[in-house]
Scaffold this motif. Structure first.
Motif, mmCIF file in Angstrom:
data_model
loop_
_atom_site.group_PDB
_atom_site.id
_atom_site.type_symbol
_atom_site.label_atom_id
_atom_site.label_comp_id
_atom_site.label_asym_id
_atom_site.label_seq_id
_atom_site.Cartn_x
_atom_site.Cartn_y
_atom_site.Cartn_z
ATOM 1 N N LEU A 109 0.836 -1.208 0.000
ATOM 2 C CA LEU A 109 0.000 0.000 0.000
ATOM 3 C C LEU A 109 0.869 1.255 0.000
ATOM 4 C CD1 LEU A 109 -2.820 -0.843 2.595
ATOM 5 C CD2 LEU A 109 -2.886 -1.010 0.110
ATOM 6 N N PHE A 110 1.894 1.233 0.850
ATOM 7 C CA PHE A 110 2.731 2.423 0.980
ATOM 8 C C PHE A 110 3.465 2.739 -0.325
ATOM 9 C CE2 PHE A 110 6.767 4.533 2.008
ATOM 10 C CZ PHE A 110 6.289 5.654 2.659
ATOM 11 N N PHE A 111 4.059 1.720 -0.939
ATOM 12 C CA PHE A 111 4.848 2.010 -2.141
ATOM 13 C C PHE A 111 3.961 2.260 -3.362
ATOM 14 C CE2 PHE A 111 7.988 0.383 0.771
ATOM 15 C CZ PHE A 111 8.879 1.442 0.707
ATOM 16 N N LEU A 112 2.769 1.687 -3.354
ATOM 17 C CA LEU A 112 1.840 2.033 -4.427
ATOM 18 C C LEU A 112 1.394 3.496 -4.260
ATOM 19 C CD1 LEU A 112 0.324 0.997 -6.874
ATOM 20 C CD2 LEU A 112 -1.575 0.371 -5.389
ATOM 21 N N ALA A 113 1.196 3.907 -3.003
ATOM 22 C CA ALA A 113 0.845 5.314 -2.753
ATOM 23 C C ALA A 113 1.961 6.217 -3.271
ATOM 24 C CB ALA A 113 0.613 5.550 -1.261
ATOM 25 N N LEU A 114 3.196 5.832 -2.977
ATOM 26 C CA LEU A 114 4.338 6.644 -3.404
ATOM 27 C C LEU A 114 4.398 6.755 -4.930
ATOM 28 C CD1 LEU A 114 6.337 7.930 -1.510
ATOM 29 C CD2 LEU A 114 7.873 6.018 -1.884
ATOM 30 N N LEU A 115 4.183 5.621 -5.612
ATOM 31 C CA LEU A 115 4.243 5.632 -7.073
ATOM 32 C C LEU A 115 3.121 6.472 -7.681
ATOM 33 C CD1 LEU A 115 5.121 1.941 -7.920
ATOM 34 C CD2 LEU A 115 6.452 3.954 -8.536
ATOM 35 N N THR A 116 1.921 6.333 -7.137
ATOM 36 C CA THR A 116 0.809 7.098 -7.717
ATOM 37 C C THR A 116 0.922 8.582 -7.342
ATOM 38 O OG1 THR A 116 -0.551 6.311 -5.882
ATOM 39 C CG2 THR A 116 -0.885 5.252 -7.999
ATOM 40 N N LEU A 117 1.578 8.867 -6.211
ATOM 41 C CA LEU A 117 1.826 10.270 -5.878
ATOM 42 C C LEU A 117 2.807 10.868 -6.871
ATOM 43 C CD1 LEU A 117 2.434 10.301 -2.012
ATOM 44 C CD2 LEU A 117 0.662 11.554 -3.216
ATOM 45 N N GLY A 118 3.849 10.073 -7.188
ATOM 46 C CA GLY A 118 4.947 10.603 -7.994
ATOM 47 C C GLY A 118 4.642 10.688 -9.471
ATOM 48 N N ILE A 119 3.872 9.746 -10.001
ATOM 49 C CA ILE A 119 3.766 9.658 -11.460
ATOM 50 C C ILE A 119 3.150 10.915 -12.080
ATOM 51 C CG2 ILE A 119 1.540 8.403 -11.525
ATOM 52 C CD1 ILE A 119 4.377 7.545 -13.863
ATOM 53 N N ASP A 120 2.120 11.489 -11.426
ATOM 54 C CA ASP A 120 1.518 12.676 -12.057
ATOM 55 C C ASP A 120 2.377 13.924 -11.889
ATOM 56 O OD1 ASP A 120 0.780 12.497 -9.413
ATOM 57 O OD2 ASP A 120 -1.351 12.235 -9.813
ATOM 58 N N SER A 121 3.265 13.927 -10.878
ATOM 59 C CA SER A 121 4.215 15.038 -10.791
ATOM 60 C C SER A 121 5.237 14.904 -11.912
ATOM 61 C CB SER A 121 4.949 15.033 -9.452
ATOM 62 O OG SER A 121 4.034 15.153 -8.397
ATOM 63 N N LEU A 122 5.684 13.662 -12.138
ATOM 64 C CA LEU A 122 6.698 13.447 -13.171
ATOM 65 C C LEU A 122 6.141 13.772 -14.555
ATOM 66 C CD1 LEU A 122 9.461 12.497 -14.056
ATOM 67 C CD2 LEU A 122 8.634 10.158 -14.036
ATOM 68 N N PHE A 123 4.945 13.258 -14.863
ATOM 69 C CA PHE A 123 4.507 13.553 -16.222
ATOM 70 C C PHE A 123 4.087 15.008 -16.404
ATOM 71 C CE2 PHE A 123 0.358 11.245 -15.090
ATOM 72 C CZ PHE A 123 -0.481 12.345 -15.184
ATOM 73 N N SER A 124 3.852 15.728 -15.295
ATOM 74 C CA SER A 124 3.562 17.158 -15.470
ATOM 75 C C SER A 124 4.796 17.911 -15.962
ATOM 76 C CB SER A 124 3.027 17.772 -14.174
ATOM 77 O OG SER A 124 4.035 17.867 -13.194
ATOM 78 N N ILE A 125 5.977 17.492 -15.499
ATOM 79 C CA ILE A 125 7.199 18.162 -15.981
ATOM 80 C C ILE A 125 7.354 17.874 -17.465
ATOM 81 C CG2 ILE A 125 9.660 18.466 -15.670
ATOM 82 C CD1 ILE A 125 9.563 17.184 -13.017
ATOM 83 N N VAL A 126 7.145 16.609 -17.843
ATOM 84 C CA VAL A 126 7.319 16.228 -19.238
ATOM 85 C C VAL A 126 6.275 16.945 -20.106
ATOM 86 C CG1 VAL A 126 7.489 14.288 -20.823
ATOM 87 C CG2 VAL A 126 8.243 14.010 -18.478
ATOM 88 N N GLU A 127 5.070 17.045 -19.610
ATOM 89 C CA GLU A 127 4.011 17.734 -20.359
ATOM 90 C C GLU A 127 4.390 19.195 -20.600
ATOM 91 O OE1 GLU A 127 0.921 16.570 -21.716
ATOM 92 O OE2 GLU A 127 1.110 18.580 -22.564
ATOM 93 N N ALA A 128 4.994 19.837 -19.587
ATOM 94 C CA ALA A 128 5.389 21.245 -19.753
ATOM 95 C C ALA A 128 6.394 21.372 -20.890
ATOM 96 C CB ALA A 128 5.989 21.778 -18.457
ATOM 97 N N ILE A 129 7.299 20.398 -20.984
ATOM 98 C CA ILE A 129 8.336 20.452 -22.018
ATOM 99 C C ILE A 129 7.724 20.195 -23.396
ATOM 100 C CG2 ILE A 129 10.453 19.334 -22.826
ATOM 101 C CD1 ILE A 129 10.884 18.787 -19.681
ATOM 102 N N ILE A 130 6.864 19.184 -23.454
ATOM 103 C CA ILE A 130 6.234 18.855 -24.731
ATOM 104 C C ILE A 130 5.407 20.046 -25.223
ATOM 105 C CG2 ILE A 130 4.642 17.232 -25.871
ATOM 106 C CD1 ILE A 130 6.465 15.377 -24.662
ATOM 107 N N THR A 131 4.686 20.691 -24.301
ATOM 108 C CA THR A 131 3.878 21.853 -24.686
ATOM 109 C C THR A 131 4.766 22.943 -25.280
ATOM 110 O OG1 THR A 131 2.297 21.384 -22.939
ATOM 111 C CG2 THR A 131 2.280 23.613 -23.814
ATOM 112 N N GLY A 132 5.897 23.216 -24.609
ATOM 113 C CA GLY A 132 6.810 24.248 -25.103
ATOM 114 C C GLY A 132 7.279 23.939 -26.513
ATOM 115 N N ILE A 133 7.632 22.674 -26.760
ATOM 116 C CA ILE A 133 8.143 22.290 -28.083
ATOM 117 C C ILE A 133 7.018 22.337 -29.123
ATOM 118 C CG2 ILE A 133 9.223 20.425 -29.412
ATOM 119 C CD1 ILE A 133 10.617 19.553 -26.834
ATOM 120 N N GLU A 134 5.869 21.783 -28.746
ATOM 121 C CA GLU A 134 4.733 21.736 -29.683
ATOM 122 C C GLU A 134 4.265 23.128 -30.108
ATOM 123 O OE1 GLU A 134 1.332 18.289 -29.647
ATOM 124 O OE2 GLU A 134 1.400 19.684 -27.983
#
Ligand code: PHE
Length: 517
Positions: free
Chosen positions: A334-359
């Motif tokens: 439970l704890f590590f699944l919480a950690l992964l689901t907490l982290g994944i949307d923070s991580l893809f938000s950074i990538v989304e910001a970069i993709i938006t800039g390029i696009e």
């Protein structure tokens, strides 16, 4: 009269809730679970809430409103939006994205460790065995997962558990964002509520453990005298900026996919308070567990003694406590699944910001940009999978998320505060929002927030430079981190100079009647 061809319609979130969830998902991340509780406990306990809220009101919320405001109004990612404020400012946007990419490379490594712990918890759960770090949590982390070497220059080979975790992380990020906002809008409906539910489930388990009360007492008992220390205030501002994902162009990009007349002020208040509430709540989970660990340890220990710092808290101390509990494998999962689901949307938000800039600048196609970025992220991230990876992670984190974030935030405030009509921006924000912001907001953006950021930046820089003179520290490696801070600026300037067909937003100026979409 020649008719200019209309630019394609800008992508949109599925709904306002999707935008809100995505913004909350970016803000709520690993920082809420490991950073906030530890920072609060070591900076005045319950009294830390005072500097935290002051920081939120004087810097966090004003800057968040600013980022969301210009993203939504100008309908472009960070480079495009800043470039429209002044032709010469586009590089600042690319600089922000370059800092963001450096952070994404190691954020993915922290996610990689979490995958390993999740895997072994699930394995123990299904095979009915104990968790593998039962005997020695510290050596499981340093010897098995990290295979950590003695210093930053002893690269050794690759640690396969980290390589596999990294690959899983980047594949997940690719799958989520390569199709665009439709899929992201759906994913955040799961990755935002799920970790909260998991944290509640964990708290129900940990609150009844022996020692939970002592842990909470340590977390919450206010020590008001500590508020006199400047370092406590510095910690509060640093935590607020990091936690709200400010200074990386993320909120600008996310808001650029909102219809122009959506409520900015209200959304920003919701995001900030949801983020603060989840941090505060996560502290309960962490400290009930640490209280239990202090009580259950073979050698009598006090709570302060078991509080480890940073990654150590999540990947050594916490697993140690979990191993002692009945039902360790389930709690671990439970704890590590919480950690992964907490982290994944923070991580893809950074990538989304970069993709938006390029696009926004080049018509390359989202699929291709995402694939290249994720593959590049995986390759560069291999640095953190070497035996020296842990050392580099600490160094790059110090330079990028502590120093770089404050630096970008400062330049952003100055550009927008001094070169953009903030009075007009504020009136516009109020015209689309339910809650109105007063002139104090302009005062914050022009004077207070930049002044605070100068102080935060200078003190962080002094700390980092000080380390370069400390023979105990890996001085050369810290210098390399400092050089990286310069490299990201150069990258920003160079990318801004590459010519591109900036795709004009479909309606560059507000129509006179103020109505659109
Ligand atoms: N806000 C995220 C957290 O608290 C961290 C983050 C920082 C995410 C910068 C994206 C960009 O973990």
């Amino acid at each position: 009269m020649s008719q200019k061809p209309r630019a394609p319609l800008r992508a949109r979130w599925d709904s306002r809730t999707a935008f809100l969830f995505a913004a909350i998902g970016s803000a709520v991340g690993l920082g809420n679970l490991w950073r906030f509780p530890y920072i609060a406990a070591s900076n005045g306990g319950g009294a830390f809430l005072i500097p935290y809220f002051v920081a939120l009101l004087t810097a966090g919320i004003p800057l968040l409103i600013l980022e969301v405001g210009i993203g939504q109004r100008l309908q472009q990612g960070a480079p495009g939006a800043l470039g429209r404020i002044g032709k010469g400012f586009e590089w600042v946007g690319w600089w922000a994205l370059a800092v963001g990419s450096m952070i994404s490379f190691y954020y993915a490594a922290v996610m990689a460790w979490s995958w390993d712990y999740l895997w072994f918890s699930l394995k123990a759960l299904f095979c009915g065995t104990g968790v593998p770090w039962q005997q020695d949590a510290e050596s499981f982390f340093t010897t098995f997962v990290l295979q950590k070497s003695a210093g930053p220059w002893e690269f050794g080979g690759l640690s396969w558990p980290v390589v596999i975790g990294l690959a899983l992380t980047w594949v997940a990020v690719f799958l989520i964002i390569h199709r665009g906002l439709k899929v992201v809008s759906k994913v955040v409906m799961v990755t935002v509520p799920l970790p909260i539910i998991l944290l509640v489930a964990l708290l129900i388990r940990t609150i009844y453990l022996n020692g939970a009360e002592a842990g909470l007492a340590y977390y919450l008992t206010p020590r008001f005298e500590e508020l006199l220390k400047p370092s406590v205030w510095l910690a509060a501002y640093g935590q607020v900026f990091f936690s709200l994902s400010l200074g990386f162009g993320i909120m600008i990009a996310y808001a650029s996919y909102e219809p122009r007349r959506s409520d900015v002020n209200n959304d920003c208040l919701i995001v900030s308070f949801a983020d603060a509430a989840i941090s505060f709540f996560a502290g309960f989970v962490v400290f009930t567990t640490l209280g239990y660990l202090a009580m259950a340890s073979a050698v009598p220990t006090t709570v302060p003694e078991v509080v480890g710092a940073g990654p150590g808290l999540t990947f050594i101390t916490y697993p140690k406590a979990i191993a002692l509990m009945p039902g360790a494998a389930l709690v671990g999962a439970l704890f590590f699944l919480a950690l992964l689901t907490l982290g994944i949307d923070s991580l893809f938000s950074i990538v989304e910001a970069i993709i938006t800039g390029i696009e926004d600048k080049w018509p390359i196609g989202r699929d291709k940009i995402t694939a290249i970025f994720c593959a590049g992220g995986m390759l560069i991230g291999l640095l953190y999978a070497t035996h020296a990876g842990y050392h580099w992670l600490g160094i790059v984190d110090g330079w990028m998320s502590d120093f770089g974030l404050a630096a970008v935030g400062l330049v952003e405030c100055i550009i927008i505060g001094w070169f953009y009509k903030t009075g007009e921006l504020r009136r516009w924000l109020n015209s689309v929002s339910e809650v109105h912001i007063g002139p104090w907001w302009e005062v914050c953006i022009k004077f207070i927030t930049p002044a605070i950021l100068v102080v935060v930046m200078t003190l962080t820089l002094l700390g980092l430079v000080g380390q370069m003179f400390d023979p105990e520290k890996p001085r050369l490696a810290i210098l390399v981190g400092g050089l990286l801070s310069v490299v990201v600026i150069v990258v920003g300037v160079l990318v801004a100079r590459i010519s591109g067909e900036v795709v004009p937003p479909e309606r560059p100026e507000l129509p006179a009647d103020g109505k659109d979409e």
